[in-house]
Design an enzyme around this catalytic site. Structure first.
Site, short mmCIF file in Angstrom:
data_model
loop_
_atom_site.label_atom_id
_atom_site.label_comp_id
_atom_site.label_asym_id
_atom_site.label_seq_id
_atom_site.Cartn_x
_atom_site.Cartn_y
_atom_site.Cartn_z
N GLY A 112 0.81 -1.21 0.00
CA GLY A 112 0.00 0.00 0.00
C GLY A 112 0.84 1.26 0.00
CG ASP B 191 -1.04 2.80 3.93
OD1 ASP B 191 -0.73 2.01 3.01
OD2 ASP B 191 -1.76 2.46 4.89
#
Length: 270
Positions: free
Chosen positions: A107, A109
């Protein structure tokens, strides 16, 4: 000024940087039904509430784990801030190498957190993000993302406990005075908080053992991370703004790219 947007499953966390200085932060819920205009008005209003003129935003970078909001969010940035946002993903310079079996599954993030932890605290480093999911990501001394662990987040676990058990209520996530709980609420708090402390300690120890790198620095972030950081010696640093700082660092790496320069020239921005 630079607007950074961390689009998570629960919230969108925003930050505004002037150079390296973080001027303001704010959050909004991640609603899939927002239109581009709703995003633009909400973001502009929050900037103005923080005494920042939306017209002063010259650049925007977005890290998202929610694909369904990206069309409207991207259009809103183009319409209301008159700039093409940088989207953290494939082809973006990050300064770290991802050595997992499928790098595209990591991901945005987690990549941002890894970049921030490595550049700000040095490697090898293990970064823990206490969000909707609790993630443990290991970056070695060469700046290589070598492994990650994903577990249910603290709030996610607490919500599942209340939702799936008819007689268990919602409750505030705090550490009770003792693990020897004597009523329902404190027993749930004890299970969630002490359980997360135990999980954190064990996973960190096991990742150090199996990686063969015992001297890893451990950096935690995420809203409830401060609660855990105070309760275990295995966390060396807590940085509430780690993700936002990582996005600024990644943005700085794009500024010298020909694509970035051409886009700014096209839009008449410096």
């Amino acid at each position: 000024m630079l607007l950074v947007l961390d689009v998570g499953n629960t919230n969108i966390t925003a930050g505004v940087f002037q150079g390296e200085e973080l001027w303001a932060t704010f959050r909004m819920t991640t609603k899939l039904q927002r239109t581009a205009d709703e995003f633009g008005i909400d973001l502009s209003g929050m900037l103005e509430h923080n005494e920042i003129d939306p017209g002063d935003i010259s650049d925007v970078i977005v890290a998202s784990v929610v694909p369904d909001v990206m069309y409207s969010l991207r259009r809103s940035i183009e319409k209301y801030f008159h700039t093409e946002p940088i989207i953290v993903g494939a082809g973006i310079k990050t300064g770290i190498r991802i050595a997992t079996e499928n790098p595209r599954q990591i991901g945005a993030d987690r990549i941002v957190d890894a970049v921030a932890a490595y550049e700000l605290y040095g490697g090898p480093v293990l970064v823990i993000d206490y969000g909707t999911a609790t993630t443990y990501d290991l970056v070695d001394g060469t700046g290589t993302f070598v492994a990650g662990v994903t577990a249910p987040g603290i709030q996610t676990s607490a919500q599942a406990l209340s939702d799936m058990a008819a007689q268990l209520p919602n409750f505030e996530i705090i550490k009770p005075s003792s693990i020897l709980a004597k009523e329902t609420i404190s027993s749930m708090q004890a299970g969630i908080v002490y359980g997360q402390i135990g999980q954190t300690t064990y996973i960190v120890e096991q990742m150090k053992k199996e990686s063969g790198i015992p001297d890893i620095k451990v950096v935690a972030t995420g809203g409830l991370g401060v609660l855990l950081a105070e309760e275990t010696d295995c966390i060396d640093f807590y940085d509430a703004q780690l993700t936002l700082k990582g996005m600024r660092l990644i943005f700085e790496k794009q500024k010298s790219s020909p694509k970035f320069v051409i886009e700014k020239q096209r839009l008449g921005k410096r």
